[in-house]
Write an enzyme that holds these catalytic residues in place. Structure first.
Site, PDB file in Angstrom:
ATOM      1  N   CYS A 141       0.390  52.205  62.352  1.00  0.00           N
ATOM      2  CA  CYS A 141      -0.843  52.243  61.573  1.00  0.00           C
ATOM      3  C   CYS A 141      -2.011  52.080  62.542  1.00  0.00           C
ATOM      4  O   CYS A 141      -2.054  51.086  63.283  1.00  0.00           O
ATOM      5  CB  CYS A 141      -0.805  51.096  60.570  1.00  0.00           C
ATOM      6  SG  CYS A 141      -2.354  50.825  59.697  1.00  0.00           S
ATOM      7  N   CYS A 188      -5.093  58.524  61.590  1.00  0.00           N
ATOM      8  CA  CYS A 188      -4.457  57.651  60.600  1.00  0.00           C
ATOM      9  C   CYS A 188      -3.058  58.216  60.437  1.00  0.00           C
ATOM     10  O   CYS A 188      -2.893  59.444  60.319  1.00  0.00           O
ATOM     11  CB  CYS A 188      -5.216  57.713  59.275  1.00  0.00           C
ATOM     12  SG  CYS A 188      -4.335  56.951  57.893  1.00  0.00           S
ATOM     13  N   GLU A 247      -0.571  59.370  50.506  1.00  0.00           N
ATOM     14  CA  GLU A 247       0.439  58.453  49.951  1.00  0.00           C
ATOM     15  C   GLU A 247       1.055  59.079  48.687  1.00  0.00           C
ATOM     16  O   GLU A 247       2.262  59.069  48.494  1.00  0.00           O
ATOM     17  CB  GLU A 247      -0.244  57.114  49.651  1.00  0.00           C
ATOM     18  CG  GLU A 247       0.683  56.004  49.209  1.00  0.00           C
ATOM     19  CD  GLU A 247       1.348  55.226  50.343  1.00  0.00           C
ATOM     20  OE1 GLU A 247       1.080  55.485  51.539  1.00  0.00           O
ATOM     21  OE2 GLU A 247       2.168  54.343  50.030  1.00  0.00           O
TER      22      GLU A 247
HETATM   23  N1  DGL Z   1      -1.683  54.497  57.871  1.00  0.00           N
HETATM   24  C1  DGL Z   1      -2.756  53.668  58.215  1.00  0.00           C
HETATM   25  C2  DGL Z   1      -3.493  54.090  59.460  1.00  0.00           C
HETATM   26  O1  DGL Z   1      -2.889  54.701  60.315  1.00  0.00           O
HETATM   27  C3  DGL Z   1      -3.614  52.970  57.212  1.00  0.00           C
HETATM   28  C4  DGL Z   1      -3.947  53.543  55.923  1.00  0.00           C
HETATM   29  C5  DGL Z   1      -4.577  52.490  55.054  1.00  0.00           C
HETATM   30  O2  DGL Z   1      -3.847  51.627  54.581  1.00  0.00           O
HETATM   31  O3  DGL Z   1      -5.806  52.514  54.861  1.00  0.00           O
HETATM   32  O4  DGL Z   1      -4.631  53.811  59.650  1.00  0.00           O
END
Ligand code: DGL
Length: 262
Positions: free
Chosen positions: A72, A183, A150
């Site tokens: 993440c 992300c 998601e």
């Molecule tokens: N998948 C996550 C990222 O790479 C975060 C997404 C989220 O929960 O806002 O930033």
């Protein structure tokens, strides 16, 4: 064989896991996602740090792991020092692919598409100053895109028009030729993003680079099928709502178990 623990707020981090399992198909994997606090992209830094440490602590009370992968960007850009201070395992994070994007770009106008929390981080200022000083970097934070990704992962449903609306602010970036998917949820929308932006814009993410880093930190025998007899995959979620069963069963994890973090 090693057990690698992946963390994310949702299922975006599976984009990094997918690159990893393609290289290390016989390792064991635990995928823990904090859907109780999803999305991280609008949370305070201190909350994200606390949640990541709590998540790892809760997992390590029940499972053995050899490595922690923070799959993440939002968490990696803020929580890696705290995780490294508390846990003695190797901790691998995900950094938006600003460096390769700057190197690839001919126009020297690049975009960073990430969560609102990631795009305003000091970490990103430093990344841009160190590796993209010769570029104009247009930053776009979108939580809606995280939600769309998601949902696509869970149900297969996605609206290209909704993706297009999220990307509209990039239309003002004259000459943009490279977009960083900063992300881990966004590689799951690569085809929709590419459809909206056109083929003239290259989309880059960090999944393969992180997978290479994970491989380099594990023992050399890790790739061999001979050692993989007892390999397992298990998923944990912090909130029982939301139907993730089908997705995780399809990729060999079985239905996610509930991980209580209170
Ligand atoms: N998948 C996550 C990222 O790479 C975060 C997404 C989220 O929960 O806002 O930033």
């Amino acid at each position: 064989m090693s057990t690698v623990l992946f963390l994310d707020s949702g299922v975006g981090g599976l984009s990094v896991w997918q690159e990893t399992v393609a290289r290390l198909p016989h390792s064991s994997y635990i995928y823990a996602f904090d859907n109780l606090f999803f999305p991280y992209g609008e949370k305070e830094d201190s909350t994200i740090i606390e949640r990541c440490c709590l998540l790892v602590r809760s997992i390590l009370r029940r499972e053995h792991a050899d490595m922690i992968v923070v799959a993440c960007n939002t968490a990696s850009t803020v929580a890696l020092p705290a995780l490294r201070a508390e846990f003695s395992l190797p901790v691998v994070g995900v950094v938006p692919a600003v460096k390769p994007a700057a190197a690839m770009s001919r126009s020297k106008v690049i975009g960073l598409l990430a969560t609102p929390a990631t795009v305003r981080r000091r970490y990103i200022d430093d990344l841009v100053a160190n590796f993209a000083a010769d570029c104009t970097v247009v930053r776009l934070g979108s939580l809606e895109l995280v939600q769309i990704a998601e949902e696509k992962m869970r149900s297969g449903m996605v609206s290209v028009d909704a993706v297009r609306a999220c990307l509209r602010p990039l239309g003002n970036a004259d000459g943009l030729d490279t977009l960083v998917l900063g992300c881990t949820h966004f590689p799951w929308l690569r085809s929709e993003i590419q459809e909206c932006l056109g083929q003239g814009i290259a989309c880059v993410d960090s999944g393969q680079a992180v997978a290479r880093r994970i491989c380099s930190l594990l023992p050399p025998g890790e790739k061999s099928a001979a050692n993989g007899g007892n390999a397992f995959r298990r998923a944990y979620q912090t909130d029982g709502s939301g139907d993730y069963r089908e997705l995780f069963t399809r990729i060999g994890f079985g239905a996610p178990l509930l991980l209580r973090t209170d």
